[in-house]
Design an enzyme around this catalytic site. Structure first.
Site, PDB file in Angstrom:
ATOM      1  N   THR A 290     -65.745  42.184 -46.478  1.00  0.00           N
ATOM      2  CA  THR A 290     -65.308  43.068 -47.566  1.00  0.00           C
ATOM      3  C   THR A 290     -65.574  42.330 -48.870  1.00  0.00           C
ATOM      4  OG1 THR A 290     -63.580  44.070 -46.218  1.00  0.00           O
ATOM      5  CG2 THR A 290     -63.335  44.270 -48.604  1.00  0.00           C
TER       6      THR A 290
ATOM      7  N   HIS B  96     -68.249  42.663 -40.673  1.00  0.00           N
ATOM      8  CA  HIS B  96     -68.564  42.822 -42.101  1.00  0.00           C
ATOM      9  C   HIS B  96     -67.790  41.820 -42.944  1.00  0.00           C
ATOM     10  CE1 HIS B  96     -64.765  44.918 -41.573  1.00  0.00           C
ATOM     11  NE2 HIS B  96     -64.525  44.552 -42.824  1.00  0.00           N
TER      12      HIS B  96
ATOM     13  N   HIS C 253     -64.808  36.649 -46.385  1.00  0.00           N
ATOM     14  CA  HIS C 253     -64.763  36.301 -44.954  1.00  0.00           C
ATOM     15  C   HIS C 253     -65.151  37.497 -44.104  1.00  0.00           C
ATOM     16  CE1 HIS C 253     -60.973  38.329 -45.768  1.00  0.00           C
ATOM     17  NE2 HIS C 253     -61.077  38.762 -44.526  1.00  0.00           N
TER      18      HIS C 253
ATOM     19  N   THR D 155     -63.641  39.072 -40.840  1.00  0.00           N
ATOM     20  CA  THR D 155     -62.485  39.008 -39.935  1.00  0.00           C
ATOM     21  C   THR D 155     -62.949  39.154 -38.484  1.00  0.00           C
ATOM     22  OG1 THR D 155     -61.157  40.132 -41.626  1.00  0.00           O
ATOM     23  CG2 THR D 155     -60.231  40.064 -39.402  1.00  0.00           C
TER      24      THR D 155
HETATM   25  P1  2AM Z   1     -61.400  43.366 -43.603  1.00  0.00           P
HETATM   26  O1  2AM Z   1     -61.634  42.478 -42.446  1.00  0.00           O
HETATM   27  O2  2AM Z   1     -62.035  44.682 -43.481  1.00  0.00           O
HETATM   28  O3  2AM Z   1     -61.750  42.748 -44.902  1.00  0.00           O
HETATM   29  C1  2AM Z   1     -56.359  40.695 -44.350  1.00  0.00           C
HETATM   30  O4  2AM Z   1     -55.799  41.923 -44.611  1.00  0.00           O
HETATM   31  C2  2AM Z   1     -57.694  40.827 -43.678  1.00  0.00           C
HETATM   32  O5  2AM Z   1     -57.549  41.397 -42.384  1.00  0.00           O
HETATM   33  C3  2AM Z   1     -58.645  41.703 -44.438  1.00  0.00           C
HETATM   34  O6  2AM Z   1     -59.845  41.028 -44.506  1.00  0.00           O
HETATM   35  C4  2AM Z   1     -58.687  42.996 -43.660  1.00  0.00           C
HETATM   36  O7  2AM Z   1     -59.838  43.757 -43.663  1.00  0.00           O
HETATM   37  C5  2AM Z   1     -58.284  42.577 -42.283  1.00  0.00           C
HETATM   38  N1  2AM Z   1     -57.433  43.599 -41.678  1.00  0.00           N
HETATM   39  C6  2AM Z   1     -56.287  44.107 -42.177  1.00  0.00           C
HETATM   40  N2  2AM Z   1     -55.733  44.977 -41.324  1.00  0.00           N
HETATM   41  C7  2AM Z   1     -56.541  45.041 -40.248  1.00  0.00           C
HETATM   42  C8  2AM Z   1     -56.513  45.761 -39.019  1.00  0.00           C
HETATM   43  N3  2AM Z   1     -55.531  46.585 -38.715  1.00  0.00           N
HETATM   44  N4  2AM Z   1     -57.545  45.576 -38.173  1.00  0.00           N
HETATM   45  C9  2AM Z   1     -58.545  44.742 -38.464  1.00  0.00           C
HETATM   46  N5  2AM Z   1     -58.621  44.025 -39.605  1.00  0.00           N
HETATM   47  C10 2AM Z   1     -57.636  44.167 -40.482  1.00  0.00           C
END
Ligand code: 2AM
Length: 224
Positions: A157, A155, A69, A71
């Site tokens: 991950t 992005h 996904h 985010t």
């Molecule tokens: P990602 O978007 O870089 O993959 C669940 O942990 C998801 O939320 C993951 O996909 C993670 O990273 C994102 N995530 C976790 N903590 C975050 C934060 N503080 N800010 C933004 N995205 C976060």
């Protein structure tokens, strides 16, 4: 009697459709295999192993991060800043469960993460929270982040090294983009079939795809 507030999810984002997810997993693993065999990568292997003599199997090095996904808003079930406001946005409600095409324009590999850079359209940027590019980054750590265009952090991950959290991908991506804009030009550039590969030191690799890969994805939310 006051009505109970609806629970907020862990995060909102665009989720790759399952057949697209499979396709991306395969093609990006192919790239890791290619990177692993390049002389330029082998020369800098100690970035990953701490030892120039050791080998690394990149396909094993990263643990896959499903569901794949991109985010938009990290909510942490309401604890994250701006979560409630985001959930209440009309555009968030209207877009929920709708499918869009994400454009993957690059791949990044560091000793911590493996990710895909997404270029958002103007319409998709409406779902990108204000300030999301700088979220969870101590400002002193990434000077220059303010100068990057909105949405630079977008992005997917693809995988994380053992003990690394997915949130690292956005941070490593921003760092690479800042380095690319700055004086420090990429140390190694290699033309691959897939695109142009740059090495930015300290184990940071960026592949600018020759052709963007479009991925159908549904805007939705996720809770564990
Ligand atoms: P990602 O978007 O870089 O993959 C669940 O942990 C998801 O939320 C993951 O996909 C993670 O990273 C994102 N995530 C976790 N903590 C975050 C934060 N503080 N800010 C933004 N995205 C976060």
């Amino acid at each position: 009697q006051a009505s109970k507030e609806p629970a907020l999810p862990m995060f909102y984002g665009w989720f790759l459709l399952s057949d697209v997810e499979e396709k991306i997993k395969c093609s990006t693993m192919e790239f890791l295999k290619t990177l692993d065999t390049l002389e330029a990568f082998k020369k800098n292997i100690s970035d990953f192993t701490g030892d120039a003599e050791k080998e690394v199997d990149l396909e094993q090095f990263f643990q896959i991060n499903t569901p794949l996904h991109c985010t938009t808003q990290f909510c942490d079930y309401g604890k994250a800043e701006g979560a409630k406001e985001y959930a209440e946005l009309q555009v968030v409600k209207d877009s929920y469960d709708t499918t869009t095409e994400l454009s993957v324009v690059g791949l990044i590999v560091t000793p911590r993460i493996f990710g895909a850079r997404v270029a958002l359209t103007t319409e998709q940027l409406l779902l990108w929270p204000t300030g999301a590019d700088k979220e969870a980054i101590p400002p002193a750590d990434l000077p220059g982040v303010e100068a990057l265009p909105v949405g630079s952090r977008a992005h997917v991950t693809l995988g994380c090294a053992a003990g690394v959290e997915a949130v690292q991908t956005g941070i490593d991506l921003l760092e690479i983009l800042i380095l690319q804009q700055g004086e420090e030009k990429a140390a190694t550039v290699e033309e691959l079939e897939l695109g142009t590969l740059s090495y930015l030191g300290q184990g940071r690799w960026y592949l600018a795809l020759r052709e963007a890969v479009t991925c159908d994805a549904t805007f939705s939310s996720f809770s564990e």
